[in-house]
Design a protein around this motif. Structure first.
Motif, PDB file in Angstrom:
ATOM      1  N   PRO A  80      41.242  46.338  37.139  1.00  0.00           N
ATOM      2  CA  PRO A  80      40.404  45.160  37.384  1.00  0.00           C
ATOM      3  C   PRO A  80      39.388  45.336  38.498  1.00  0.00           C
ATOM      4  O   PRO A  80      38.517  44.501  38.661  1.00  0.00           O
ATOM      5  N   LEU A  81      39.523  46.402  39.286  1.00  0.00           N
ATOM      6  CA  LEU A  81      38.561  46.550  40.375  1.00  0.00           C
ATOM      7  C   LEU A  81      38.018  47.978  40.421  1.00  0.00           C
ATOM      8  O   LEU A  81      38.768  48.936  40.590  1.00  0.00           O
ATOM      9  N   GLY A 129      37.306  42.120  35.107  1.00  0.00           N
ATOM     10  CA  GLY A 129      37.445  42.515  36.500  1.00  0.00           C
ATOM     11  C   GLY A 129      36.131  42.490  37.229  1.00  0.00           C
ATOM     12  O   GLY A 129      35.155  41.897  36.775  1.00  0.00           O
ATOM     13  N   ILE A 130      36.132  43.157  38.372  1.00  0.00           N
ATOM     14  CA  ILE A 130      34.966  43.141  39.250  1.00  0.00           C
ATOM     15  C   ILE A 130      34.450  44.565  39.430  1.00  0.00           C
ATOM     16  O   ILE A 130      35.220  45.482  39.698  1.00  0.00           O
ATOM     17  N   MET A 155      32.242  46.589  41.923  1.00  0.00           N
ATOM     18  CA  MET A 155      31.581  46.567  43.233  1.00  0.00           C
ATOM     19  C   MET A 155      30.532  47.677  43.258  1.00  0.00           C
ATOM     20  O   MET A 155      30.876  48.852  43.147  1.00  0.00           O
ATOM     21  N   SER A 211      36.380  50.495  49.777  1.00  0.00           N
ATOM     22  CA  SER A 211      36.682  49.257  49.052  1.00  0.00           C
ATOM     23  C   SER A 211      37.865  49.448  48.107  1.00  0.00           C
ATOM     24  O   SER A 211      38.675  48.534  47.941  1.00  0.00           O
ATOM     25  N   ALA A 240      41.135  47.168  48.407  1.00  0.00           N
ATOM     26  CA  ALA A 240      41.515  46.328  47.267  1.00  0.00           C
ATOM     27  C   ALA A 240      42.899  46.716  46.766  1.00  0.00           C
ATOM     28  O   ALA A 240      43.705  45.859  46.387  1.00  0.00           O
ATOM     29  N   THR A 284      45.661  44.961  48.307  1.00  0.00           N
ATOM     30  CA  THR A 284      45.945  43.583  47.892  1.00  0.00           C
ATOM     31  C   THR A 284      46.818  43.601  46.633  1.00  0.00           C
ATOM     32  O   THR A 284      47.215  42.554  46.140  1.00  0.00           O
ATOM     33  N   GLY A 285      47.051  44.794  46.093  1.00  0.00           N
ATOM     34  CA  GLY A 285      47.974  44.911  44.961  1.00  0.00           C
ATOM     35  C   GLY A 285      47.315  45.091  43.608  1.00  0.00           C
ATOM     36  O   GLY A 285      47.971  44.923  42.578  1.00  0.00           O
ATOM     37  N   VAL A 286      46.026  45.452  43.583  1.00  0.00           N
ATOM     38  CA  VAL A 286      45.377  45.638  42.281  1.00  0.00           C
ATOM     39  C   VAL A 286      45.072  47.118  42.024  1.00  0.00           C
ATOM     40  O   VAL A 286      44.885  47.898  42.952  1.00  0.00           O
TER      41      VAL A 286
END
Lengths: 291, 385
Positions: B21-22, B49-50, B52, B63, B67, B70-72
């Protein structure tokens, strides 16, 4: 609105700052305004030293000690990691010094501001590399002594607020510890805005500025009242608001209290005065005020 | 489902299939099509997802690390100067024990400038604490990204999957795309135990005393060593689910070989052809492909080369003042081998130069003539150059 008494202290007692450190006071005020639903990023700087050595830490919110130049993209990575999981009640706060902001971290901060990632970035500006023992940064003011400018800094302080404004980010503001109410109001306001918020905070450093340890708040007030460091906000890179009408004291009153300016010649003091006057005029013009 | 695609797009498909997702990335030739393809899917909503779009590879890795905490699941792709710029953060990623996965398209490092295949970029990062895979083609790259997440998220170490510039990144081949349900079965959601916790506000990456630093590095080594066994096990499970696998090394016709050629990456494909031809002409030549480079599979290599007397390592990379990097590592792994094989270092394909089957044949015939050990590497160039 002073939150000091109402909110928990998230920079705990026992931290490792020097006596009279303006930076520690600044962090404490910011963290109080942020509250416990905050993830903080710090980088190698006085913030790292203040935090203490494992297994002790002064930070009362989840904090990561990231690398020097990446306070902004670290915070942005956390913010986006939370966003993608649908977590919306946690704010991400980045602390970096002037070295980590004006110099080595400028590119990374610019990248995050360009993307308008949802973070609050606080530059704790003590006008030099103080953690490594007082070396010049591009935030060091004109003529100031540092360990690497023994004859005085030949260049002016970089205007970081104008650089940030050029990104058209939603909110930038100056703040300093001598105006705690203004400072905490700005943090509270930044919390309510989505996107990259930037707070440029002047934090007197007794060790690096060669000052007694009991005058940091007073010096910070003098910086504002002499127009060395005006208090203002910039919204979307264009709306300028001056938050405090200074008494326009002569800069000499600010400079003469600090050992780092002890060697200044009369013409250098006059130069600093002219620069301050000129900047003030420019700021008033941007804020839509004349004269 | 079989589709015709480049190695870069095969990697992009793997990232989508892993439901990452990231993604944080920065463009660099020849990696950019990965970044563009993922951006296209992000824009169309096919990738949930995102993306960046950072201002540098250094920030992209910063990043991803943040990220991840944070658990992703996170991903980036890079190459050459980009991965060199990232160097500081590569150490930081393994130190933070985050399972970031990165695709690297092997491109030469300046100066002088060039965009061509050369493995020195990722091999220069061998001491950063990343798991490293070198892939022969797009299919293997796709499969290796999926396997890399499985492994990385079990040992909490970052993993890098490398393919060579243009020869794999831009060449189109038929790729068997796994079904989403199969990948979902194979790769459970990420569960990181050391993420940010609002209820227990910890301090991540503190300053530690010397003894603790040593302890953490030792713990990381134990985890990294376990990857040799884990990668084999994950590859076997992958074979059960998807019907294909690669091992961590792949020996081919080595049992009776007088000479074993050792390769990594796309030169392996050429070597398969060259060796088959030499076998038909009566030469007893074998091939050993090294797929996992970090951790270095010393035991598996010793086992595969047991009883062999002459080994030729072909490196598309070169450590100035040292030699071919795969050769250095392989020699170190064989130092206690009772067979005391002669190991020769051949440098071929530097700067993206073509390595044709006849050059591999030349290497094999050259080795057959040699009876004395030789420290210095032997450069293989086209006739007349």
């Amino acid at each position: 609105m002073v939150l000091t008494e109402e909110r928990p202290n998230l920079l705990r007692p026992g931290h490792a700052a020097c006596a009279g450190c303006g930076l520690a006071t600044g962090m404490k005020l910011v963290l109080q305004a942020m509250g416990p639903r905050t993830i903080a990023v710090i980088v190698p700087s006085c913030e790292g030293a203040i935090g203490g050595v494992y297994p002790y830490t002064a930070y009362g919110v989840p904090t990561i000690h990231s690398a020097f130049e990446i306070a902004a993209p670290t915070a942005a990575g956390i913010a986006n990691g939370l966003k993608v999981q649908g977590i919306t009640d946690i704010q991400v706060l980045a602390f970096a010094g002037d070295g980590g902001t004006f110099d080595i971290g400028l590119q990374a901060l610019s990248g995050v501001a360009k993307n308008n990632d949802d973070i609050i970035y606080v530059c704790l500006d003590n006008e030099g590399y103080m953690n490594t023992g007082i070396q010049v940064s591009s935030s060091t003011p004109s003529f100031a002594w540092t360990g690497t400018t023994p004859k005085g800094n030949p260049r002016r302080k970089k205007n970081i607020m104008e650089i940030m404004a050029a990104h058209y980010n939603p909110y930038s503001a100056t703040a300093t510890i001598g105006f705690p109410r203004d400072l905490q109001q700005k943090i509270t306001k930044a919390k309510g805005i989505r996107g990259t918020k930037f707070i440029h905070m002047l934090v007197p450093c007794p060790t690096g500025w060669r000052t007694p340890s009991d005058i940091s708040p007073e010096l910070s007030v003098l910086a504002v009242e002499t127009n060395i460091f005006p208090l203002y906000e910039v919204e979307d890179g264009k709306r300028y608001t001056i938050n405090h009408q200074p008494r326009r004291l002569p800069v000499r009153e600010y400079l003469s209290r600090q050992g780092r300016f002890r060697h200044l010649k009369e013409e250098e003091i006059e130069q600093i005065q002219r620069d301050a006057d000129e900047e003030w005029k420019k700021l008033r013009y941007r804020a839509g005020l004349s004269g | 489902m079989k589709e015709f695609m480049t190695g870069n797009h095969a990697i992009a498909h793997a990232v989508k299939l892993c439901r990452t997702p990231l993604i944080a990335a920065y463009p660099i030739t020849p990696q950019t099509p990965i970044y563009e393809k993922l951006s296209e899917w992000e824009a169309s909503g096919q990738l949930k997802g995102i993306m960046m779009r950072t201002e540098s590879e250094h920030s992209a890795m910063a990043s991803c690390i943040a990220a991840s905490l944070t658990g992703v699941r996170t991903f980036t792709a890079s190459s050459s100067q980009g991965i060199a710029l990232m160097h500081e953060m590569l150490h930081f990623a393994s130190g933070c024990r985050v399972p970031v996965v990165m695709a690297n398209v092997n491109r030469l490092l300046a100066a002088p400038w060039g965009f061509w295949a050369d493995q020195l970029d990722s091999l220069s990062q061998r001491d950063t604490g990343w798991i490293q895979f070198y892939c022969e083609n797009g299919q293997e790259a796709l499969d290796s990204v999926i396997q890399a997440y499985r492994i990385a998220e079990q040992v909490y170490l970052p993993a890098m999957v490398s393919i060579e510039a243009f020869f794999v990144s831009h060449f189109m081949e038929v790729v068997d795309l796994p079904e989403q349900e199969q990948v979902d079965r194979f790769l459970p959601p990420m569960d990181l135990p050391h993420k940010f916790d609002m209820d227990k506000p910890g301090f991540l990456v503190p300053v530690v005393p010397s003894e603790l630093y040593r302890k953490y590095k030792h713990m990381a080594q134990v985890s990294m060593d376990s990857v040799k066994g884990l990668a084999l096990q994950v590859d076997q499970e992958f074979r059960n689910e998807f019907g294909r696998g690669y091992g961590i090394v792949e020996p081919l016709m080595v049992e009776d070989a007088e000479v074993v050629v050792v390769t990594a990456g796309s030169i392996t494909g050429t070597a398969r052809v060259a060796i088959k031809e030499l076998r038909e002409r009566g030469y007893r030549i074998g091939l050993l492909k090294v797929r996992l480079f970090r951790p270095f599979p010393g035991e598996a290599i010793r086992e595969a080369l047991r009883g062999r007397k002459r080994i030729a390592v072909i490196d598309r990379n070169f450590s100035l003042g040292g030699g071919g990097i795969f050769c250095q590592e392989l020699r170190a792994a064989l130092v206690h081998s009772p067979d005391r094989p002669l190991v020769f270092s051949y440098i071929a394909g530097i700067g993206g130069t073509d390595v044709r089957p006849e050059m591999i044949e030349r290497v094999c015939l050259d080795v057959m003539e040699r009876t004395e050990p030789m420290d210095t590497p032997i450069w293989i160039m086209e006739e007349g150059s």
